[in-house]
Design an enzyme around this catalytic site. Sequence first.
Site, PDB file in Angstrom:
ATOM      1  N   ARG A 170      -4.430   6.423 -26.231  1.00  0.00           N
ATOM      2  CA  ARG A 170      -5.420   5.363 -26.425  1.00  0.00           C
ATOM      3  C   ARG A 170      -6.482   5.514 -25.358  1.00  0.00           C
ATOM      4  NH1 ARG A 170      -4.604   0.471 -25.012  1.00  0.00           N
ATOM      5  NH2 ARG A 170      -3.225   1.067 -23.331  1.00  0.00           N
ATOM      6  N   ARG A 174     -14.172  -1.401 -24.876  1.00  0.00           N
ATOM      7  CA  ARG A 174     -14.349  -2.850 -24.905  1.00  0.00           C
ATOM      8  C   ARG A 174     -15.766  -3.165 -25.368  1.00  0.00           C
ATOM      9  NH1 ARG A 174     -12.702  -4.871 -19.242  1.00  0.00           N
ATOM     10  NH2 ARG A 174     -10.517  -4.487 -19.755  1.00  0.00           N
ATOM     11  N   ARG A 249       2.410  16.183 -10.824  1.00  0.00           N
ATOM     12  CA  ARG A 249       1.062  16.510 -10.364  1.00  0.00           C
ATOM     13  C   ARG A 249       0.972  15.939  -8.955  1.00  0.00           C
ATOM     14  NH1 ARG A 249      -2.108  20.314 -11.739  1.00  0.00           N
ATOM     15  NH2 ARG A 249      -3.954  19.178 -11.015  1.00  0.00           N
ATOM     16  N   ARG A 280     -12.244  11.383  -7.118  1.00  0.00           N
ATOM     17  CA  ARG A 280     -12.863  10.096  -6.796  1.00  0.00           C
ATOM     18  C   ARG A 280     -12.999   9.882  -5.293  1.00  0.00           C
ATOM     19  NH1 ARG A 280      -8.414   5.593  -8.709  1.00  0.00           N
ATOM     20  NH2 ARG A 280      -6.616   6.503  -7.689  1.00  0.00           N
ATOM     21  N   GLU A 300     -10.339  11.995  -3.037  1.00  0.00           N
ATOM     22  CA  GLU A 300      -9.045  12.280  -3.662  1.00  0.00           C
ATOM     23  C   GLU A 300      -9.172  13.525  -4.533  1.00  0.00           C
ATOM     24  OE1 GLU A 300      -7.043   8.764  -5.268  1.00  0.00           O
ATOM     25  OE2 GLU A 300      -6.440   9.961  -6.991  1.00  0.00           O
ATOM     26  N   TYR A 348       6.238   7.055 -14.224  1.00  0.00           N
ATOM     27  CA  TYR A 348       5.176   6.355 -13.514  1.00  0.00           C
ATOM     28  C   TYR A 348       5.374   4.850 -13.689  1.00  0.00           C
ATOM     29  CZ  TYR A 348       0.953   4.389 -11.831  1.00  0.00           C
ATOM     30  OH  TYR A 348       0.090   3.621 -11.113  1.00  0.00           O
ATOM     31  N   ASP A 350       3.839   1.027 -12.322  1.00  0.00           N
ATOM     32  CA  ASP A 350       2.958   0.229 -11.485  1.00  0.00           C
ATOM     33  C   ASP A 350       3.831  -0.652 -10.582  1.00  0.00           C
ATOM     34  OD1 ASP A 350       0.302   0.921 -12.002  1.00  0.00           O
ATOM     35  OD2 ASP A 350       0.289  -0.194 -13.891  1.00  0.00           O
TER      36      ASP A 350
HETATM   37  P1  FAD Z   1       7.927   5.185  -3.448  1.00  0.00           P
HETATM   38  O1  FAD Z   1       6.849   4.292  -2.983  1.00  0.00           O
HETATM   39  O2  FAD Z   1       7.615   6.606  -3.654  1.00  0.00           O
HETATM   40  O3  FAD Z   1       9.151   5.061  -2.414  1.00  0.00           O
HETATM   41  C1  FAD Z   1      10.193   5.999  -2.360  1.00  0.00           C
HETATM   42  C2  FAD Z   1      10.515   6.222  -0.903  1.00  0.00           C
HETATM   43  O4  FAD Z   1      11.702   7.014  -0.808  1.00  0.00           O
HETATM   44  C3  FAD Z   1       9.424   6.998  -0.166  1.00  0.00           C
HETATM   45  O5  FAD Z   1       9.046   6.298   0.981  1.00  0.00           O
HETATM   46  C4  FAD Z   1      10.104   8.332   0.181  1.00  0.00           C
HETATM   47  O6  FAD Z   1       9.652   8.865   1.397  1.00  0.00           O
HETATM   48  C5  FAD Z   1      11.560   7.916   0.263  1.00  0.00           C
HETATM   49  N1  FAD Z   1      12.485   9.016   0.053  1.00  0.00           N
HETATM   50  C6  FAD Z   1      12.472   9.905  -0.982  1.00  0.00           C
HETATM   51  N2  FAD Z   1      13.468  10.797  -0.837  1.00  0.00           N
HETATM   52  C7  FAD Z   1      14.137  10.461   0.293  1.00  0.00           C
HETATM   53  C8  FAD Z   1      15.255  11.038   0.974  1.00  0.00           C
HETATM   54  N3  FAD Z   1      15.855  12.125   0.515  1.00  0.00           N
HETATM   55  N4  FAD Z   1      15.687  10.449   2.107  1.00  0.00           N
HETATM   56  C9  FAD Z   1      15.054   9.344   2.612  1.00  0.00           C
HETATM   57  N5  FAD Z   1      13.981   8.776   2.001  1.00  0.00           N
HETATM   58  C10 FAD Z   1      13.521   9.326   0.864  1.00  0.00           C
HETATM   59  N6  FAD Z   1       0.574   0.773  -8.856  1.00  0.00           N
HETATM   60  C11 FAD Z   1      -0.116  -0.353  -9.135  1.00  0.00           C
HETATM   61  O7  FAD Z   1       0.478  -1.367  -9.518  1.00  0.00           O
HETATM   62  N7  FAD Z   1      -1.488  -0.386  -8.980  1.00  0.00           N
HETATM   63  C12 FAD Z   1      -2.194   0.693  -8.561  1.00  0.00           C
HETATM   64  O8  FAD Z   1      -3.416   0.626  -8.438  1.00  0.00           O
HETATM   65  C13 FAD Z   1      -1.481   1.898  -8.271  1.00  0.00           C
HETATM   66  N8  FAD Z   1      -2.146   2.989  -7.851  1.00  0.00           N
HETATM   67  C14 FAD Z   1      -1.444   4.139  -7.605  1.00  0.00           C
HETATM   68  C15 FAD Z   1      -2.157   5.247  -7.171  1.00  0.00           C
HETATM   69  C16 FAD Z   1      -1.484   6.444  -6.914  1.00  0.00           C
HETATM   70  C17 FAD Z   1      -2.256   7.639  -6.453  1.00  0.00           C
HETATM   71  C18 FAD Z   1      -0.082   6.516  -7.119  1.00  0.00           C
HETATM   72  C19 FAD Z   1       0.659   7.801  -6.900  1.00  0.00           C
HETATM   73  C20 FAD Z   1       0.630   5.393  -7.530  1.00  0.00           C
HETATM   74  C21 FAD Z   1      -0.043   4.199  -7.777  1.00  0.00           C
HETATM   75  N9  FAD Z   1       0.640   3.038  -8.156  1.00  0.00           N
HETATM   76  C22 FAD Z   1      -0.066   1.894  -8.433  1.00  0.00           C
HETATM   77  C23 FAD Z   1       2.117   3.031  -8.301  1.00  0.00           C
HETATM   78  C24 FAD Z   1       2.864   2.586  -7.022  1.00  0.00           C
HETATM   79  O9  FAD Z   1       2.572   3.486  -5.976  1.00  0.00           O
HETATM   80  C25 FAD Z   1       4.362   2.562  -7.328  1.00  0.00           C
HETATM   81  O10 FAD Z   1       4.636   1.599  -8.302  1.00  0.00           O
HETATM   82  C26 FAD Z   1       5.280   2.274  -6.123  1.00  0.00           C
HETATM   83  O11 FAD Z   1       4.841   2.838  -4.934  1.00  0.00           O
HETATM   84  C27 FAD Z   1       6.666   2.797  -6.448  1.00  0.00           C
HETATM   85  O12 FAD Z   1       7.604   2.411  -5.468  1.00  0.00           O
HETATM   86  P2  FAD Z   1       8.960   3.214  -5.347  1.00  0.00           P
HETATM   87  O13 FAD Z   1       9.799   2.480  -4.362  1.00  0.00           O
HETATM   88  O14 FAD Z   1       9.528   3.468  -6.686  1.00  0.00           O
HETATM   89  O15 FAD Z   1       8.546   4.664  -4.814  1.00  0.00           O
END
Ligand code: FAD
Length: 368
Positions: A170, A174, A249, A280, A300, A348, A350
């Site tokens: 999609r 708008r 990626r 960006r 970025e 992925y 949010d």
């Molecule tokens: P993470 O934040 O990745 O946390 C996992 C943690 O585990 C990390 O700190 C890592 O270091 C640790 N870890 C991994 N392996 C090990 C290991 N073996 N031993 C010890 N520690 C370890 N969401 C939105 O809602 N709005 C946005 O605008 C938005 N923009 C984004 C932009 C980008 C570029 C990206 C990549 C993501 C974006 N997101 C956004 C998504 C958001 O980042 C995620 O929803 C969120 O960070 C996920 O949390 P998490 O705990 O699953 O993962």
Amino acid sequence: MFDYLVVGSGLYGAVFAHEAAKKGKKVKVIEKRNHIAGNIYTKETEGIQVHQYGAHIFHTSDKSVWEYVQQFAEFNRYTNSPIANYHGEIYNLPFNMNTFNKLWGVITPDEAKQKIEEQRSVLKGKQPENLEEQAISLVGTDIYEKLIKSYTEKQWGRACTELPSFIIKRLPVRFTYDNNYFNDIYQGIPIGGYTQIVEKMLEHPNIEVELNVDFFENRANYETVAKKIVYTGMIDQYFDYEHGVLEYRSLRFETEALNQENFQGNAVVNYTDGETPYTRIIEHKHFEFGTQEKTVITREYSKEWKQGDEPYYPVNDQKNSELYRKYYKLAQAQENVIFGGRLGLYKYFDMHQVIKAALHAVKKELKD
Ligand code: FAD
């Protein structure tokens, strides 16, 4: 002995740890980076909260998640309205009446629809076979050429004609003069940054946090410190890549402080031409309506991922989805391990989805 060992101090791990601790459980959190908060980590530079792992805008239509997150920070009224820079021509995103007016001079929604219809017809009803055809079938040739083609090619490192059509099922179009990128009811940026949210979640007498430690460097020991593990690292690594390596990626960020007040007048500017190497530029102060004398910007770049690089976006194509299913099956058989978050589930998410998923998991776990 701890009740839970949480591997990873990102949003998923922090919500789980916080809720379990509140219920009297003893939790140890280990984190391989030198800071908490995972990818939502923000750090103050020049009085500005800098998003270290890409721009993060909180948005949700789920009232319970919105209320939940308000416990840990106050949110401002930021509304994401990115703009596109195509060879110096500026367009509003997402594609809306402002974009169409700038592109074609059209004024009314009917005129815009007619223009798009004309431009879509170049495909003569052909079933799209690649991303280029898919995009043209959805929004026509001008929007594709100026705002989609090169940006997507930079993101994926491949020509749109070689990319599968499913990548863009999609494209939001708008027919109102509304530059708000998201359709959600609630949106904003935490005043004082995101790190404080995770900090407050982990600030509990039942939680112990250790930074700079990788689960895999001392796995045998970590597997004995708690009754259960909440694992938010890469799922294939947990199983020692026995079925193969899941692909991602990656991104590269170049951040600099500039001796000027206002660099680009907007928090997010996408560069949609093929010549600019980055996708960006983020100007962080505009997320918080900053009035500091200096500014901080981040370019970025999208980049091919190889093992050892920071994994950002899972590649949900057929090959990787099938591989993930194999790991998912292995994960299901692990009685004392909960896999969660974007790396643990290879998806992925949010932020609001991660919070919701972690709350659900902890509720199920503690049966309340
Ligand atoms: P993470 O934040 O990745 O946390 C996992 C943690 O585990 C990390 O700190 C890592 O270091 C640790 N870890 C991994 N392996 C090990 C290991 N073996 N031993 C010890 N520690 C370890 N969401 C939105 O809602 N709005 C946005 O605008 C938005 N923009 C984004 C932009 C980008 C570029 C990206 C990549 C993501 C974006 N997101 C956004 C998504 C958001 O980042 C995620 O929803 C969120 O960070 C996920 O949390 P998490 O705990 O699953 O993962």
